[in-house]
Design an enzyme around this catalytic site. Structure first.
Site, short mmCIF file in Angstrom:
data_model
loop_
_atom_site.label_atom_id
_atom_site.label_comp_id
_atom_site.label_asym_id
_atom_site.label_seq_id
_atom_site.Cartn_x
_atom_site.Cartn_y
_atom_site.Cartn_z
N GLU A 60 0.83 -1.21 0.00
CA GLU A 60 0.00 0.00 0.00
C GLU A 60 0.86 1.26 0.00
OE1 GLU A 60 -2.16 -2.88 2.92
OE2 GLU A 60 -0.12 -2.55 2.18
N CYS A 88 -2.82 -2.99 7.42
CA CYS A 88 -2.39 -2.93 8.82
C CYS A 88 -2.59 -1.49 9.32
CB CYS A 88 -0.91 -3.33 8.91
SG CYS A 88 0.22 -2.13 8.15
N CYS A 91 -0.59 1.17 7.23
CA CYS A 91 -1.15 1.41 5.90
C CYS A 91 -2.53 2.06 5.97
CB CYS A 91 -1.17 0.11 5.11
SG CYS A 91 0.50 -0.51 4.77
#
Length: 154
Positions: A60, A88, A91
């Site tokens: 990302e 996560c 990101c």
């Protein structure tokens, strides 16, 4: 899958293709593409933590950086991030900070997901931006790619 999710199947297939590039360096196969408002790909990325010895080299982050460079702006208003796995916390925070209008992801991540699984960073009302979220797009394909990778590496 909802009707709006189906319109991102092609972009998710592109993200899955990008993800497969990560395995040559031993990285977990996660891929991401950023689409502009017209639906054109303006940035791609795949996990490169192992390849680059960089803990921030998530798919990302790399796709967002590429899109921002292409547009010449850190603000990605009107853009969509399509990623194979639920982001996560790092990101998810980057999605908010980049002002992406939409986040589309494939498989849910029960261990580290920050878009509903463990946390819900992108929908936190205390933050100044909340993108539209569409999860579960081609989730079986995205999940299989990761399961196959770990099956071979354990």
């Amino acid at each position: 899958m909802t009707g709006s999710a189906h319109r991102f199947n092609d972009a998710m297939r592109q993200a899955l293709d990008v993800a497969r590039r990560a395995t040559s360096s031993g990285d977990v196969p996660i891929g991401a593409v950023v689409l502009d408002a017209a639906g054109e790909v303006i940035g791609t990325g795949y996990n490169a933590r192992e390849a680059d010895s960089d803990p921030t080299a998530h798919a990302e982050i790399l796709a967002i950086r590429a899109a921002a460079a292409r547009l010449g702006s850190w603000r990605l208003d009107g853009c969509t991030l399509v990623v194979t796995l639920e982001p996560c916390t790092m990101c998810a925070g980057a999605v908010v900070l980049a002002r992406l209008s939409r986040l589309v992801f494939g498989a849910y991540d029960a261990k580290a997901g920050a878009v509903g699984s463990l946390w819900d960073v992108v929908r936190d009302r205390r933050l100044n931006h909340r993108p539209e979220v569409i999860g579960g797009v081609l989730a079986d394909d995205a999940g299989a790619l990761i399961r196959d990778f770990f099956g071979e590496h354990r």
